[in-house]
Design a protein around this motif. Structure first.
Motif, short mmCIF file in Angstrom:
data_model
loop_
_atom_site.label_atom_id
_atom_site.label_comp_id
_atom_site.label_asym_id
_atom_site.label_seq_id
_atom_site.Cartn_x
_atom_site.Cartn_y
_atom_site.Cartn_z
N PHE A 19 36.77 39.34 41.19
CA PHE A 19 38.13 40.53 40.25
C PHE A 19 37.58 40.75 38.70
O PHE A 19 37.77 41.92 38.02
N TYR A 62 42.35 21.21 56.45
CA TYR A 62 43.15 21.77 54.56
C TYR A 62 44.23 23.08 54.79
O TYR A 62 43.66 23.13 56.29
N ASN B 72 42.02 51.29 38.23
CA ASN B 72 41.07 49.94 37.81
C ASN B 72 41.48 48.51 37.99
O ASN B 72 41.34 48.09 38.39
N ILE B 73 42.00 48.74 36.70
CA ILE B 73 42.89 47.10 35.87
C ILE B 73 44.23 46.70 37.05
O ILE B 73 44.42 45.83 37.92
N SER B 75 44.50 47.93 40.20
CA SER B 75 44.06 47.21 41.61
C SER B 75 43.33 45.99 41.94
O SER B 75 42.69 44.91 42.39
N SER B 76 42.58 45.26 40.60
CA SER B 76 41.83 43.64 39.84
C SER B 76 43.56 42.66 39.92
O SER B 76 43.01 41.95 40.12
N VAL B 79 45.39 41.28 43.37
CA VAL B 79 45.32 40.19 43.61
C VAL B 79 44.32 39.16 42.55
O VAL B 79 44.94 38.01 43.31
N PHE B 80 44.48 39.57 41.24
CA PHE B 80 44.67 37.70 40.49
C PHE B 80 46.32 37.27 40.58
O PHE B 80 45.95 36.22 40.34
N ALA B 83 45.84 35.29 43.54
CA ALA B 83 44.94 34.19 43.12
C ALA B 83 46.29 32.78 42.28
O ALA B 83 45.75 31.83 42.75
N LEU B 84 46.66 33.84 41.24
CA LEU B 84 47.14 32.85 40.15
C LEU B 84 48.03 32.24 40.51
O LEU B 84 48.55 31.14 40.33
N TRP B 87 46.29 29.31 42.41
CA TRP B 87 46.25 27.84 41.52
C TRP B 87 47.31 26.84 41.32
O TRP B 87 46.99 25.69 40.68
N PHE B 96 47.06 24.77 48.18
CA PHE B 96 47.31 26.39 47.55
C PHE B 96 47.56 26.58 48.03
O PHE B 96 47.92 26.72 49.94
N LEU B 97 48.48 28.01 47.38
CA LEU B 97 49.50 28.61 48.32
C LEU B 97 50.88 27.98 49.00
O LEU B 97 51.55 28.42 49.32
#
Lengths: 500, 150
Positions: A19, A62, B72-73, B75-76, B79-80, B83-84, B87, B96-97
């Motif tokens: 992304f 995991y 566009n921004i 839509s990314s 998800v970011f 994921a962040l 992280w 994770f999570l």
């Protein structure tokens, strides 16, 4: 500290990068390639780390979000997974290096989109391989497939139609897989593979479980292009951009084969898929047909990429043949062939792409006298071809050797004969190309400048960023051949299911 | 290109409905982790409001309020965010999570942090789903050409 989180990093890092590439594409198209390269490199290193851990201390588990396995999503990595992870991410690295020039030429306007999809595709394939949850596998299978459809659709003018056909058939395959998962969930109330494996044996006589198994097998057979369900493959892979066909050719079908092994021998026990039902016998006959069909149609092709596509169908037949031999030798051969075939197909498709990049040649006729123009590329093609045929120093020989031994141990003489016959047929396929490349004079119509020139044909070699990945795959083919004994001893012997 | 409708009835109704739909979408996102609903459903509802806006007021008008780059921004970005958050859990030493680790940076105990973590993720999912739904709609109605077509 980070070592224990490698199973998450290998998936999540490419996801984030995908992304970021999409957004970064507005500022700089050059950055996209380097970001994709970074994502792939990190995944590759992570997969090596995982393999190392698995070799030293056995299976890793995991837990996502820290939830207990049967309820939460669990990633389980045993020897087979770890091996597949290294194959998939290891083959992505040369392909992504190679993609730089090839994509700049074929898709100059869509570089950010290409790298976003490419990184997501790799993430999907790695995810299918690493997960220990049957439903999670479906989700990642769809991520890999959908990005695959999009990437294939970027190809030449016929690509959108080919991609659409693939989309329809591939979606049916995924639905079948999902139905299988649904049936098992109704019967057992679980989606975790290890948990399913514990609950299922009591239900083996149930019709619903049998139906689930059948749905799984048909769905996976569509995804891995196993013989009667392969029709989408030649069109989709031959019209895709060169990098894409190289990448999907060497990973998608192999990951499909991995899923088949997982479902047959981890979720279900060998006693179910071999003794209770004659699945392996049926698959053996179909695989024999796949090998003959793939090789015979490959002989009939004039377009190089299409020819290789039919070779893939035959190679899928080899892998399934090894699984259906249902003994130690055959299974070893199948797993080894997954590795070898990934490298052989990568090598051949990358070479064909490089030749297309430099000369625009697509058909065998246009390959005449190519050796004088592109000696290194042509030599690489020869090595890859010999490996597919199964000539001793290359890796193709060793996996075929185990496959033949497997069928002989299973006393399936027809299968052994089919293996040898299709090897001979693939020799015909490739020697026809090699004869044109190395010994036929170049077609004179291509140069109009003056008379029949005695002037030595100018060297017109592919750029270094394409040659190096090709050489990496060549080195892979040769080294894997030499060290196949060690690979079997270190990894593959632990992947053989119990009771073989 | 979808034109602004000449008829005043759809435009007026759309003007009344769009804020209500958007508030309902936000409600579904915000309550997704505690009750039926969630990021996906809420994102779809939010996207429906933009689609209604396009149908009633035309593509040109919608694009002025909700540009393609923005889409566009977003839509990314969604998800970011997802994921962040994952992280952050990794960096704080948990899996994770595993949101309970977020209690170190959020003013909450581990249980409450799980609750908030899920909420953050639902917001991320909602943003992405909304942006992708809108861009799918625009792609379909214009035949992939955005500016022209239809």
């Amino acid at each position: 500290m980070m070592m224990e989180h490698l199973p998450a990093i290998i998936i999540v890092f490419p996801l984030i990068m995908a992304f970021l590439i999409n957004v970064a594409g507005w500022w700089s198209k050059k950055a996209c390639f380097y970001m994709a390269l970074l994502a792939v490199t990190v995944s590759f290193l992570a997969s090596l780390g995982i393999l190392n851990t698995v070799l030293q201390s056995g299976t890793i588990s995991y837990r996502f979000g820290g939830w207990e396995p049967p309820w939460g999503i669990e990633y389980v990595i045993d020897h087979l997974n770890a091996f597949m992870l290294v194959i998939v991410s290891g083959i992505t690295l040369p392909v992504v290096l190679y993609s730089k020039k090839s994509i700049e030429q074929e898709l100059p306007k869509k570089i950010p989109q290409f790298y976003t999809l490419f990184t997501l595709l790799m993430m999907g394939l790695l995810g299918i391989t690493i997960t220990g949850d049957a439903f999670n596998l479906y989700v990642l299978l769809e991520i890999a497939s959908i990005t695959g459809y999009a990437l294939i659709g970027l190809g030449d003018e016929k690509a959108p139609l080919a991609s659409f056909n693939y989309l329809i058939i591939g979606t049916i395959g995924a639905c079948f897989y999902l139905l299988g998962v649904g049936y098992l969930y109704i019967m057992t109330g679980s989606l975790n593979m290890a948990d399913l494996a514990q609950r299922l044996p009591a239900l083996y006589s149930s019709n619903a479980v049998m139906a689930a198994f059948a749905f799984f097998m048909v769905g996976i057979a569509i995804k891995m292009a196993f013989f009667p369900l392969h029709v989408w493959l030649p069109d989709a892979y031959s019209h895709a951009p060169s990098t894409v066909s190289a990448y999907v050719a060497c990973t998608m079908t192999k990951v499909g084969a991995y899923v088949m092994i997982r479902i047959m021998f981890t979720v279900f026990e060998p006693s179910f898929s071999i003794q209770l039902h004659p699945v392996t016998t049926i698959f053996g006959w179909v695989a024999a047909a796949a090998m003959m069909y793939g090789c015979i149609l490959a002989v009939a092709q004039n377009d190089l990429k299409r020819m290789l596509c039919y070779i893939i169908i035959a190679e899928v037949g080899y892998i399934v043949m090894g699984i259906s031999a249902a003994n130690r030798m055959g299974f070893t051969g199948a797993v080894l062939h997954i590795l070898n075939d990934a490298f052989m197909m990568a090598c051949l498709f990358l070479v064909v792409g490089a030749i297309y990049y430099k000369t625009g040649a697509k058909t065998i006729g246009e390959y005449r006298g190519l050796f004088k123009k592109m000696p290194f590329t042509s030599m690489s093609f020869a090595v890859g071809a010999l490996s597919v045929v199964g000539v001793p120093p290359t890796c193709g020989f060793f996996s075929k050797w185990y496959l033949v031994l497997g069928t002989i141990n299973a006393e399936q003489w027809v299968f052994a004969a089919a293996l040898l016959a299709s090897s001979l047929l693939s020799a015909i396929v490739f020697f026809r190309v090699l004869q044109n490349m190395f010994f036929a004079p170049a077609a004179s119509s291509s140069h109009d400048q003056g008379s029949e020139s005695h002037v030595q044909e100018k060297r017109h070699e592919a750029p270094g960023s394409m040659l190096i990945p090709i050489f990496v795959t060549i080195a892979g083919i040769l080294l894997l051949g030499v060290f196949s004994g060690q690979i079997i001893e270190m990894i593959i012997q632990y992947t053989v299911p119990e009771g073989f | 290109m979808i034109q602004r409708t000449a008829n005043i009835i759809p435009r007026t109704i759309a003007r009344i409905l769009i804020p209500a739909i958007q508030v309902f979408g936000l409600y579904v996102i915000a309550h997704g982790h505690g009750s039926p609903g969630g990021g996906f459903q809420g994102g779809c509802i939010l996207a429906a409001s933009f689609i209604l806006m396009t149908i009633a007021y035309g593509l040109e008008d919608t694009k002025r309020r909700f540009t393609e780059n923005m889409n566009n921004i977003l839509s990314s970005l969604g998800v970011f965010i997802y994921a962040l958050t994952g992280w952050m859990c990794l960096l704080l030493g948990a899996n994770f999570l595993d949101y309970s680790a977020l209690s170190a940076i959020l003013p909450a105990d581990p249980v409450k942090a799980r609750y908030l973590g899920m909420f953050i993720i639902e917001v991320g999912v909602g943003i992405t789903v909304m942006a992708v739904m809108v861009s799918l709609f625009i792609d379909l109605v214009t035949g992939g050409k955005h500016g022209e077509g239809l």
